[in-house]
Write an enzyme that holds these catalytic residues in place. Structure first.
Site, mmCIF file in Angstrom:
data_model
loop_
_atom_site.group_PDB
_atom_site.id
_atom_site.type_symbol
_atom_site.label_atom_id
_atom_site.label_comp_id
_atom_site.label_asym_id
_atom_site.label_seq_id
_atom_site.Cartn_x
_atom_site.Cartn_y
_atom_site.Cartn_z
ATOM 1 C CD GLU A 402 -32.425 35.807 -25.913
ATOM 2 O OE1 GLU A 402 -31.755 34.800 -25.599
ATOM 3 O OE2 GLU A 402 -31.888 36.835 -26.326
ATOM 4 C CG HIS A 488 -26.173 30.136 -26.339
ATOM 5 N ND1 HIS A 488 -27.528 29.941 -26.165
ATOM 6 C CD2 HIS A 488 -25.935 31.414 -25.948
ATOM 7 C CE1 HIS A 488 -28.085 31.049 -25.695
ATOM 8 N NE2 HIS A 488 -27.144 31.961 -25.568
ATOM 9 C CG ASN A 526 -30.285 32.369 -22.508
ATOM 10 O OD1 ASN A 526 -31.357 31.847 -22.217
ATOM 11 N ND2 ASN A 526 -30.170 33.270 -23.420
HETATM 12 P P1 FAE Z 1 -15.915 33.032 -22.491
HETATM 13 O O1 FAE Z 1 -16.826 33.881 -21.692
HETATM 14 O O2 FAE Z 1 -16.051 33.039 -23.971
HETATM 15 O O3 FAE Z 1 -14.433 33.460 -22.092
HETATM 16 C C1 FAE Z 1 -13.294 32.961 -22.722
HETATM 17 C C2 FAE Z 1 -12.192 34.007 -22.611
HETATM 18 O O4 FAE Z 1 -10.946 33.410 -22.931
HETATM 19 C C3 FAE Z 1 -12.373 35.174 -23.574
HETATM 20 O O5 FAE Z 1 -12.197 36.391 -22.885
HETATM 21 C C4 FAE Z 1 -11.273 34.943 -24.618
HETATM 22 O O6 FAE Z 1 -10.781 36.166 -25.183
HETATM 23 C C5 FAE Z 1 -10.209 34.236 -23.808
HETATM 24 N N1 FAE Z 1 -9.339 33.358 -24.579
HETATM 25 C C6 FAE Z 1 -9.709 32.401 -25.463
HETATM 26 N N2 FAE Z 1 -8.647 31.737 -25.959
HETATM 27 C C7 FAE Z 1 -7.547 32.307 -25.339
HETATM 28 C C8 FAE Z 1 -6.158 32.070 -25.445
HETATM 29 N N3 FAE Z 1 -5.657 31.121 -26.265
HETATM 30 N N4 FAE Z 1 -5.318 32.839 -24.701
HETATM 31 C C9 FAE Z 1 -5.805 33.804 -23.873
HETATM 32 N N5 FAE Z 1 -7.126 34.071 -23.760
HETATM 33 C C10 FAE Z 1 -7.983 33.322 -24.465
HETATM 34 O O7 FAE Z 1 -15.977 31.516 -22.050
HETATM 35 N N6 FAE Z 1 -25.278 33.489 -22.264
HETATM 36 C C11 FAE Z 1 -26.208 33.599 -21.300
HETATM 37 O O8 FAE Z 1 -26.255 32.772 -20.380
HETATM 38 N N7 FAE Z 1 -27.121 34.641 -21.337
HETATM 39 C C12 FAE Z 1 -27.152 35.572 -22.342
HETATM 40 O O9 FAE Z 1 -27.973 36.499 -22.330
HETATM 41 C C13 FAE Z 1 -26.186 35.437 -23.378
HETATM 42 N N8 FAE Z 1 -26.172 36.302 -24.437
HETATM 43 C C14 FAE Z 1 -25.135 36.242 -25.336
HETATM 44 C C15 FAE Z 1 -25.038 37.240 -26.324
HETATM 45 C C16 FAE Z 1 -23.920 37.268 -27.154
HETATM 46 C C17 FAE Z 1 -23.815 38.334 -28.208
HETATM 47 C C18 FAE Z 1 -22.886 36.300 -27.006
HETATM 48 C C19 FAE Z 1 -21.660 36.318 -27.874
HETATM 49 C C20 FAE Z 1 -23.000 35.307 -26.052
HETATM 50 C C21 FAE Z 1 -24.113 35.266 -25.213
HETATM 51 N N9 FAE Z 1 -24.222 34.313 -24.204
HETATM 52 C C22 FAE Z 1 -25.225 34.392 -23.274
HETATM 53 C C23 FAE Z 1 -23.243 33.220 -24.084
HETATM 54 C C24 FAE Z 1 -22.240 33.433 -22.946
HETATM 55 O O10 FAE Z 1 -21.667 34.713 -22.990
HETATM 56 C C25 FAE Z 1 -21.168 32.342 -23.058
HETATM 57 O O11 FAE Z 1 -21.806 31.090 -22.922
HETATM 58 C C26 FAE Z 1 -20.093 32.486 -21.986
HETATM 59 O O12 FAE Z 1 -19.435 33.713 -22.083
HETATM 60 C C27 FAE Z 1 -19.089 31.349 -22.100
HETATM 61 O O13 FAE Z 1 -18.259 31.395 -20.956
HETATM 62 P P2 FAE Z 1 -16.835 30.696 -20.974
HETATM 63 O O14 FAE Z 1 -16.249 30.827 -19.634
HETATM 64 O O15 FAE Z 1 -16.988 29.335 -21.560
#
Ligand code: FAE
Length: 549
Positions: A402, A488, A526
């Protein structure tokens, strides 16, 4: 209030339920509620709930899809999220703090920010001292790898770069051999993209705007090396971005905002899936509640123990919840930790040994190149990437890189990249029963292949353009390839290993995983579109087969 909230999303049709849900979120935030439901839209905090037919842990992509589809099926659902609701303006009038002058809102209980680019010209000019607070971005440190994750209602959608990429079908099929690719590409990817509000940059605006000069320079350099580039869709509203550029809308992507949240323009989950879920009236959301234990009652229902914290991180209450159906959407780290702890402490002893395995970084490596003086990248840079160098089909060295912004507001001649490499290394988590902490076995040796692949691709680009790497961006030494963090995190409860082919956890009925822990360590692009689409597939199956009366 509502017109402001919807102004950013004008190119998109909002359903009545999304509008109701957004009003509920907005009012709850304004009034400081930690419980949100449709009642909040009428300025009433929902009653405390301690049992619900379905509980969803986490409000990121996997959790948000689960909540919406359960609610639409008429199942009352409680969502527990450890982060806060991000809807109330701070003293500066903005919900999120700026990336250039971060404050307590930036990071999860830190005293100093920990941005991915730690230095510039080796100077410690990027990070700032802050006070401890449940900020929106967390960097979770393991022995030799750290993992960035979003914290708050919307999870990673609050902090990510919005790149909404569907993986190449052949690689998806290789990673998920038991998943029907026709069904994914015909039904679930389109469903996910539509619900997420994916859009694409107008190519003629892209070619002419200052804000993407950095991308065009990187494209030229890639093409000089005989490489192909491709546009990447996004959930950032490009209509809004064009209005930012024209000076008719408040700036966000064009004001350096991204990893600490976007104040405008981004279709984060609180504006899409979660708003629609709350708008059904079937969903209650509790914020600042961290689930720490899961067990099973004699009647087979699940019991969750959750700590409610205040803004200082102090536990103000420990609560117990009960449910029949439990959906884990805590992300690769959150879900894996909960299941490993449950297995290792004996509260869910029949969980399979595959829980905690199959973890990878999606081959992430970040790097910068130094351009010639005449190849200016521009002081104006949009924070939303819209293009990648696509060499994934090169079987000798598959990389998708990217083209990333470095929006300092000054010309710096740096081209920055987040390379996704095809790294087959996988690591396992373990649970330290003494400290109660998760450990990760990923080492620098696991990252070595990713670095070698990124180097091979960018050596080629440097050779074709007579350019060199930047040595000053990742700390005080001369590190060129940042291989010690990932955006990721993938795996830990891999689909078809720790679960059946639809996210049902092996060994227990009515226990499901819907998030990035299902993805076996590597995706080639991503990940959030794939996580969303897989969650859609799981929910369609579970609602059809498991929840019938
Ligand atoms: P996630 O979105 O991490 O959600 C998990 C949630 O569960 C969070 O709100 C936590 O606070 C909560 N949680 C965790 N444990 C507990 C608990 N014990 N009790 C209560 N709450 C809890 O998971 N991906 C893309 O496709 N495109 C992009 O451009 C991209 N850029 C990124 C840039 C950054 C800076 C970051 C950090 C990530 C990026 N990603 C990108 C990755 C993407 O955001 C990530 O793969 C997803 O958010 C993961 O989704 P999940 O549903 O697995």
């Amino acid at each position: 209030m509502l017109p402001n909230m919807t102004a950013n999303l004008t190119n998109r049709h909002l359903t009545r339920r999304q509008i109701l849900g957004m009003a509920a979120l907005q009012t709850a935030a304004t009034l400081g509620f930690t419980r949100v439901g449709l009642e909040s839209a009428r300025a009433a905090q929902p009653d405390a709930v301690d049992t619900a037919p379905a509980i969803v842990v986490g409000s990121g992509y996997g959790g948000a899809v689960a909540a919406l589809r359960l609610a639409q099926a008429g199942i009352r659902t409680l969502v527990l999220e450890m982060g806060r609701l991000w809807n109330t303006p701070g003293p500066d009038g903005n919900v999120f703090c700026s990336t250039r002058t971060p404050d307590q809102r930036s990071m999860w209980f830190r005293t100093r920010t920990e941005a991915p680019l730690g230095t510039f010209l080796w100077l410690d000019v990027v990070n700032r001292d802050i006070s401890r607070y449940p900020g929106v971005l967390d960097r979770v440190h393991f022995a030799q790898m750290s993992v960035y994750v979003g914290r708050g209602v919307g999870g990673g959608s609050l902090v990510n770069g919005s790149m909404a990429v569907t993986p190449p079908r052949a690689y998806f099929a290789e990673q998920f051999p038991t998943v029907d690719a026709d069904e994914m590409y015909g039904t679930y990817f389109p469903r996910a993209r539509a619900a997420l509000g994916v859009n694409t940059v107008d190519p003629s605006w892209f070619e002419s705007t200052d804000w993407y000069r950095f991308t065009r320079v990187s494209r030229k350099h890639a093409e000089n090396a005989g490489l192909r580039t491709t546009f990447v869709p996004s959930v950032y509203d490009f209509g809004h971005m064009q209005r930012e550029a024209a000076g008719t809308a408040p700036k966000s992507a064009l004001a350096g905002e991204v990893i600490y949240g976007n104040n405008h323009g981004k279709r984060s989950l609180d504006k899409t899936y979660l708003a629609a879920a709350l708008g059904t009236g079937k969903v209650t959301l509790h914020t600042l509640e961290k689930v720490r234990a899961i067990s099973r009652a004699p009647d087979g229902t699940y019991v969750l123990t959750a700590d409610r914290i205040d803004a200082t991180g102090r536990v103000v209450e420990t609560k117990e919840y009960g449910c029949t159906y439990l959906f884990l959407g805590g992300g690769s780290l959150g879900t894996t930790e909960l299941l490993l702890r449950a297995r290792e402490t004996g509260t869910l002893p029949d969980l399979p040994t595959s829980v905690g395995t199959g973890w990878g970084t999606n081959g992430n490596v970040m790097l910068g190149r130094a351009n010639h003086l005449w190849d200016t990248v521009g002081a104006n840079q949009s924070t939303m990437p819209v293009m990648g160098i696509d060499d994934w089909a090169n079987t000798a060295n598959p990389v998708f890189a990217e083209i990333a912004p470095l929006p300092t507001g000054l010309e710096h001649w740096v081209s920055l990249y987040l390379a996704i490499t095809r790294n087959p290394e996988r690591a396992s988590f373990s649970y330290d029963t003494g400290s109660g902490e998760l450990r990760l076995g990923w080492t620098a040796a696991h990252s070595a292949l990713s670095v070698a692949m990124a180097k091979k691709l960018f050596d080629r680009i440097n050779a074709a353009n007579a350019t060199i790497y930047r040595y000053d961006l990742f700390g005080s030494g001369s590190k060129v390839f940042a291989d010690d963090f990932t955006y990721h995190p993938l795996g830990g409860c891999v689909l078809g290993k720790a679960t059946d082919g639809y996210g049902r956890v092996k060994g227990y009925s009515r226990l499901y995983v819907t998030d990035g822990s299902l993805v076996p360590g590597s995706l080639g692009v991503n990940p959030f579109v794939t996580i969303t689409a897989l969650a859609e597939r799981t929910m369609a199956r579970v609602l059809a087969e498991d929840t019938a009366p």
